[in-house]
Design a protein around this motif. Structure first.
Motif, short mmCIF file in Angstrom:
data_model
loop_
_atom_site.label_atom_id
_atom_site.label_comp_id
_atom_site.label_asym_id
_atom_site.label_seq_id
_atom_site.Cartn_x
_atom_site.Cartn_y
_atom_site.Cartn_z
N GLU A 6 22.87 33.46 -12.80
CA GLU A 6 24.03 32.65 -13.48
C GLU A 6 23.78 31.09 -13.60
N CYS A 22 25.15 34.21 -17.77
CA CYS A 22 24.55 35.06 -16.96
C CYS A 22 23.46 35.83 -17.71
N CYS A 96 27.90 36.92 -11.11
CA CYS A 96 28.01 37.57 -12.27
C CYS A 96 27.40 38.88 -11.59
#
Length: 125
Positions: A6, A22, A96
């Motif tokens: 990320e 991400c 993420c």
């Protein structure tokens, strides 16, 4: 080896915007549903938004509806979260995550197969 990384977090004033990114490697991104989670100290990890592999299906937590937009670029193996009208209560570590292929879109941590390390978002009042 799967890598989920990320970026884009930071410090922003209330009412401001941030876009998280991400990047994913080591799996077939174009066939993998993805989710953004967040967690602040003392609170459970919350699914913020998810998106299907094609991008046609999305879902949002009530706290994110109308303010956050999830998107993806399968050609770049990249997931995004555009966050507008940020408030201090949005302060959290944002993660993420790759969702199990058995789900089109999921906000549940139980369906996650790979996590990123997170990026910190801090919203000042």
């Amino acid at each position: 080896q799967v890598q989920v990384v990320e970026s884009g977090g930071g410090l922003v004033q209330a009412g401001g915007s941030l876009r998280l990114s991400c990047t994913v490697s080591g799996l077939t991104f174009a066939t993998t549903p993805m989710t953004w989670f967040r967690q602040s100290p003392g609170k459970e990890r919350e699914g913020v938004s998810c998106i299907s592999s094609s991008g046609r299906i999305t879902d949002y937590a009530d706290s994110a509806k109308g303010r956050f937009t999830i998107s993806r670029d399968n050609a770049k193996n990249t997931l995004y979260l555009q966050m507008n009208s940020l408030q201090p209560e949005d302060t959290a570590m944002y993660y993420c995550a790759a969702v199990s292929p058995g789900y089109a879109c999921s906000l549940s941590w139980r369906n996650i197969i790979h996590w990123g390390q997170g990026t910190q978002v801090t919203v000042s009042s």
